[in-house]
Scaffold this motif. Structure first.
Motif, PDB file in Angstrom:
ATOM      1  N   CYS A   1       0.730  -1.015   0.127  1.00  0.00           N
ATOM      2  CA  CYS A   1       0.127   0.127  -0.032  1.00  0.00           C
ATOM      3  C   CYS A   1       0.831   1.296  -0.008  1.00  0.00           C
ATOM      4  O   CYS A   1       2.018   1.369   0.599  1.00  0.00           O
TER       5      CYS A   1
ATOM      6  N   LYS B   1       0.369   4.194   1.160  1.00  0.00           N
ATOM      7  CA  LYS B   1       0.088   5.031   2.538  1.00  0.00           C
ATOM      8  C   LYS B   1       0.839   4.070   3.522  1.00  0.00           C
ATOM      9  O   LYS B   1       1.639   4.835   4.312  1.00  0.00           O
ATOM     10  N   CYS B   2       0.583   2.892   3.965  1.00  0.00           N
ATOM     11  CA  CYS B   2       1.231   2.409   5.037  1.00  0.00           C
ATOM     12  C   CYS B   2       2.581   1.278   4.515  1.00  0.00           C
ATOM     13  O   CYS B   2       3.124   0.916   5.665  1.00  0.00           O
TER      14      CYS B   2
ATOM     15  N   HIS C   1      -4.996   0.248   0.829  1.00  0.00           N
ATOM     16  CA  HIS C   1      -5.874  -0.305   1.581  1.00  0.00           C
ATOM     17  C   HIS C   1      -7.216   0.455   1.582  1.00  0.00           C
ATOM     18  O   HIS C   1      -6.880   1.882   1.873  1.00  0.00           O
TER      19      HIS C   1
ATOM     20  N   CYS D   1      -6.720   2.463   4.648  1.00  0.00           N
ATOM     21  CA  CYS D   1      -5.711   3.572   4.535  1.00  0.00           C
ATOM     22  C   CYS D   1      -6.020   4.662   3.690  1.00  0.00           C
ATOM     23  O   CYS D   1      -5.485   5.763   3.551  1.00  0.00           O
TER      24      CYS D   1
HETATM   25 ZN   LIG Z   1      -2.198   0.795   3.791  1.00  0.00          ZN
END
Ligand SMILES: [Zn+2]
Length: 317
Positions: free
Chosen positions: A274, A276-277, A313, A316
């Motif tokens: 992902c 973001k994370c 995700h 996210c």
């Molecule tokens: Zn994520």
């Protein structure tokens, strides 16, 4: 010519560097709004000495003025602590005022005021003593108008692009040919018998999508593309449902190149982290099934576009 998505292809689109002169009215109103805020803060600052700093003493000197938030301190320690806290709050108010005063946008305002004073041989500009408008309200109105103009322009440009694609007979076959030629690893595309549909298989993800061109009336060109899962009688997996949900909510539904690249972005779904994370699965053990078109992609006019998508995700997003 180079174009950028999703910002418009129009050259008059204001960029951050030339925004100041293009939006001079916006700039003026923004500066006025800041000046208005500064003036309000100056009035607040006038209350700081001594009233603001000595606020905790007010209910002691005058019990009638005790409020829920400012009661008589029960012990000297509590009084000392609330005096400290009041002082800290006032200091940070002063700091906020200073940073607004030194705001880069206001620098040019101060310079212009100084040059006006110089021009008038040191005579101060006489204010009328009141503000005629609420400039923060005016600023919000102007910014809203500017945004809707940009959106309108983007809509018009996409409409023109769409019309151009639809006007080419067999245009989508050309798009398909260009996609196949790129040989995207792990992606197989086959035309279906009906002449308006394709099967797109993602080998590694173990998923096959059916992409069907919607013909609004007999003989008309395909107006948009629908995606479903080609599973036969098998029940869809949770992963397939999530991918189909995201594909179904995409923009540019008329754009086959966009759709084929979006489907391909799921090719390595099981190993894609992902954005973001940076993890493969989230806390709910879900894979990053959302796809967002990467911002500010550049395309060259006349060349086939390749769209890049970011994986996320749903937790996210
Ligand atoms: Zn994520």
């Amino acid at each position: 010519m180079t174009t950028i998505l999703p910002m418009a292809t129009n050259k008059s689109t204001p960029g951050p560097s030339d925004a100041s002169h293009l939006n001079s009215e916006l700039q003026l109103v923004s500066s006025l709004a800041k000046l208005q805020e500064l003036e309000k803060k100056i009035h607040e600052l006038r209350q700081f000495m001594p009233d603001g700093l000595l606020e905790p003493l007010v209910p002691i000197a005058n019990p009638d003025k005790a409020t829920l938030n400012n009661q008589v301190a029960e012990t000297p320690q509590i009084l000392r602590a609330s005096l400290d806290e009041t002082a800290r709050a006032r200091v940070s108010d002063v700091q906020r005022f200073q940073s607004l005063w030194r705001d880069p946008e206001l620098k040019s305002v101060w310079e212009s005021v100084e040059s006006r004073i110089k021009e008038s041989n040191g005579q101060m500009i006489q204010p009328s003593g009141k503000w005629d408008r609420d400039y923060d309200v005016l600023l919000k109105d102007l910014a809203d108008k500017e945004n809707s103009k940009t959106e309108e322009r983007q809509r018009e440009e996409e409409e023109a692009e769409r019309a151009q694609v639809l006007s080419v007979e067999g245009g989508w076959q050309k798009v398909l040919g260009q996609f196949v030629q790129r040989g995207v690893p792990g992606v197989r595309v086959a035309e279906e018998q009906d002449g308006n549909s394709l099967a797109v298989a993602l080998i590694r993800a173990g998923a096959v999508f059916l992409v069907r061109g919607v013909v609004p009336e007999p003989g008309a060109p395909i107006s948009e593309w629908e995606v479903s899962s080609k599973t036969g009688n098998r029940v869809l997996t949770k992963l397939e449902i999530a991918m189909l949900d995201c594909l179904g909510s995409r923009s540019r539904k008329w754009d086959l190149a966009f759709l084929l690249d979006m489907i391909s972005s799921y090719g390595d779904i099981k190993s894609t982290p992902c954005v973001k994370c940076n993890r493969r699965t989230d806390d709910g053990a879900q894979l990053p099934t959302l796809r967002h078109l990467r911002q500010n992609q550049q395309f060259t006019e006349g060349e086939a576009r390749t769209y890049t998508f970011d994986a996320l995700h749903s937790s996210c997003a």
